[in-house]
Design a protein around this motif. Sequence first.
Motif, short mmCIF file in Angstrom:
data_model
loop_
_atom_site.label_atom_id
_atom_site.label_comp_id
_atom_site.label_asym_id
_atom_site.label_seq_id
_atom_site.Cartn_x
_atom_site.Cartn_y
_atom_site.Cartn_z
N CYS A 220 -29.61 21.20 55.63
CA CYS A 220 -27.98 20.61 55.79
C CYS A 220 -27.39 20.63 56.80
CB CYS A 220 -27.53 22.10 55.07
SG CYS A 220 -27.59 23.76 56.03
N ALA A 221 -26.20 20.79 57.31
CA ALA A 221 -25.23 20.94 58.79
C ALA A 221 -25.28 22.53 59.10
CB ALA A 221 -23.92 19.88 58.49
N THR A 222 -25.26 22.38 60.04
CA THR A 222 -24.85 23.41 61.36
C THR A 222 -23.45 24.27 60.47
OG1 THR A 222 -26.24 23.15 62.86
CG2 THR A 222 -24.57 25.04 62.55
N MET A 223 -22.73 23.29 60.49
CA MET A 223 -20.91 23.27 59.80
C MET A 223 -20.65 21.43 59.56
SD MET A 223 -19.16 25.92 62.80
CE MET A 223 -19.91 24.82 65.00
N GLY A 224 -20.06 21.90 58.52
CA GLY A 224 -19.50 20.15 58.37
C GLY A 224 -20.89 19.80 57.08
N SER A 225 -20.93 18.49 57.11
CA SER A 225 -22.00 17.96 56.34
C SER A 225 -23.15 16.91 56.74
CB SER A 225 -20.99 17.07 55.66
OG SER A 225 -20.83 17.75 54.96
N THR A 226 -24.40 17.21 55.99
CA THR A 226 -25.46 16.07 56.61
C THR A 226 -24.82 15.13 55.15
OG1 THR A 226 -27.12 17.45 57.87
CG2 THR A 226 -28.12 15.99 56.57
N ILE A 227 -24.96 13.91 56.54
CA ILE A 227 -24.59 12.41 55.62
C ILE A 227 -25.17 10.85 54.88
CG2 ILE A 227 -22.37 11.26 54.65
CD1 ILE A 227 -20.79 13.00 56.03
N ILE A 228 -25.23 10.90 53.86
CA ILE A 228 -26.50 10.08 53.38
C ILE A 228 -25.63 8.31 52.91
CG2 ILE A 228 -28.11 9.29 52.24
CD1 ILE A 228 -29.42 11.15 54.52
N ARG A 229 -25.15 8.08 53.39
CA ARG A 229 -24.30 6.60 52.94
C ARG A 229 -24.96 5.65 51.72
NH1 ARG A 229 -19.43 8.33 53.68
NH2 ARG A 229 -18.94 9.23 56.56
N GLN A 230 -23.57 5.75 51.39
CA GLN A 230 -24.41 4.33 50.06
C GLN A 230 -25.64 3.51 50.09
OE1 GLN A 230 -21.06 2.68 48.21
NE2 GLN A 230 -22.15 1.36 46.34
N GLY A 231 -26.25 3.72 49.49
CA GLY A 231 -27.03 2.46 49.13
C GLY A 231 -28.53 3.03 50.14
N VAL A 232 -28.92 3.51 50.63
CA VAL A 232 -30.21 3.92 51.46
C VAL A 232 -30.91 4.32 50.79
CG1 VAL A 232 -30.68 6.06 52.83
CG2 VAL A 232 -28.49 4.99 53.28
N LYS A 233 -31.93 3.96 51.08
CA LYS A 233 -33.50 4.21 51.05
C LYS A 233 -34.23 4.94 52.27
CE LYS A 233 -31.24 1.23 47.42
NZ LYS A 233 -31.03 1.91 46.77
N ILE A 234 -34.46 5.97 51.10
CA ILE A 234 -35.46 6.61 52.40
C ILE A 234 -36.80 6.64 51.83
CG2 ILE A 234 -35.31 9.28 52.92
CD1 ILE A 234 -32.82 9.63 53.11
N ASP A 235 -38.35 6.77 52.60
CA ASP A 235 -39.00 6.58 51.63
C ASP A 235 -40.33 8.22 51.89
OD1 ASP A 235 -41.88 6.39 50.86
OD2 ASP A 235 -42.78 4.98 53.25
N ASN A 236 -41.63 8.71 50.90
CA ASN A 236 -41.34 9.82 51.47
C ASN A 236 -41.87 10.63 52.87
OD1 ASN A 236 -41.67 9.00 48.34
ND2 ASN A 236 -43.90 8.23 49.04
N LEU A 237 -42.27 11.45 52.53
CA LEU A 237 -42.16 12.05 53.95
C LEU A 237 -41.28 12.51 55.23
CD1 LEU A 237 -46.38 12.29 53.47
CD2 LEU A 237 -44.81 14.04 53.41
N VAL A 238 -40.27 11.84 54.74
CA VAL A 238 -38.98 11.94 55.87
C VAL A 238 -38.32 13.28 56.18
CG1 VAL A 238 -37.54 10.98 56.56
CG2 VAL A 238 -38.93 9.26 55.85
N GLN A 239 -38.06 13.72 57.36
CA GLN A 239 -37.64 14.07 58.00
C GLN A 239 -36.01 14.22 58.46
OE1 GLN A 239 -36.97 17.62 57.90
NE2 GLN A 239 -35.70 18.49 59.80
N ILE A 240 -35.18 14.43 58.13
CA ILE A 240 -32.95 14.19 58.17
C ILE A 240 -32.99 15.81 58.63
CG2 ILE A 240 -30.52 13.21 57.48
CD1 ILE A 240 -33.21 11.08 57.35
N ALA A 241 -32.72 15.59 60.18
CA ALA A 241 -32.51 17.24 60.25
C ALA A 241 -30.83 17.87 60.43
CB ALA A 241 -32.50 17.20 61.96
N HIS A 242 -30.82 18.44 60.46
CA HIS A 242 -28.48 18.46 60.38
C HIS A 242 -27.78 17.64 61.26
CE1 HIS A 242 -29.75 22.10 63.85
NE2 HIS A 242 -29.05 20.43 64.40
#
Length: 346
Positions: A220-242
């Motif tokens: 999650c974001a510290t403030m605001g939002s972490t955003i994953i836009r339309q149609g994104v494809k994320i594989d296994n074992l991926v780290q998306i930070a705040h």
Amino acid sequence: MKFTVSEIAQMLDGTIVGDEKITIDSAAKIEEGRPGCISFLANSKYEAYVYSTGSSAVIVNKDFTPKKEVTATLIYVENAYTAFTILLEEYQKRLAKNKSGIEQPSFIGENSQVGADVYRGAFSYIGKNCIVGDHVKIHPHSFLGDNVTIGDNTIVHPGARIYQNTIVGKNCVISANAVIGSDGFGFAPQTDGSYKAIPQLGNVIIEDDVSIGSNTTIDCATMGSTIIRQGVKIDNLVQIAHNVEIGKNTVIAAQSGISGSTTIGEQCVIAGQVGVVGHISVANKTKIGAQSGLGKSVKKEGLSFSGSPARDLNEHLRSMALVRRLPEMEERLKDIERKQETSDFQ
């Protein structure tokens, strides 16, 4: 689950040459086909198999002309690879629709709303004030925290954890044990050398048609939002930070990590084990090769990078070619030195 060749051809807008009444119950590689299977031929390297395959039907491109007899029924389409993908997606959807109802024990908190034809697996948990759309599948041992929104036709696989205030769009897939909305890595250094946790008060927004792999974490974001836009494809074992933003139709392969407050553009390709530093931006259509480390912003669209630190792909390939020649160059240098020493002695 079974389809007739006629049903498949209608689904794919294809033309049949052969028996349209054959029943198909599974898919297989063209070289491993058996009766009842359907395969596809998209690469000419595999053409030999179309004449010997045991599959009952094969999807082929419209421009395919057999060089000898084919015993399998052929379905001609514009793009065989794309058509086969569409067929597999439809098969998966129909399998998912077989799950329905509420298994016990399961829990739903007060003021939560659940749409039509929702499946809730055993030991699933839905917190307070959640909104779950129509035809959503929430598999066993999944967790939805308070104030979570899940769009229509989304599938939450077993063991996924979706923290409070997360918003997930329509037609998404959250794979097993993914964690969405956990605290970002925020710690303030103190004068005594210790670290003080910074409260993470934002959320995660996942737009429509996103796929998130198993054991992937999106903070999650510290403030605001972490955003994953339309149609994104994320594989296994991926780290998306705040506070990261991933642009539309970008793909990220396994074991990659995106550091905090970085913006990734649209239609980017990030290969496996890529590391991206925080607080940078990456232009649309950027490609980053496997095991690369990207340490600065990319401002021009359509560039390719490789290496650690990441450099322009062509520059990296030239450098690697030189590295492979280093032993030879060392021997040549030693030979020159030996000749020079001999010359000086004389």
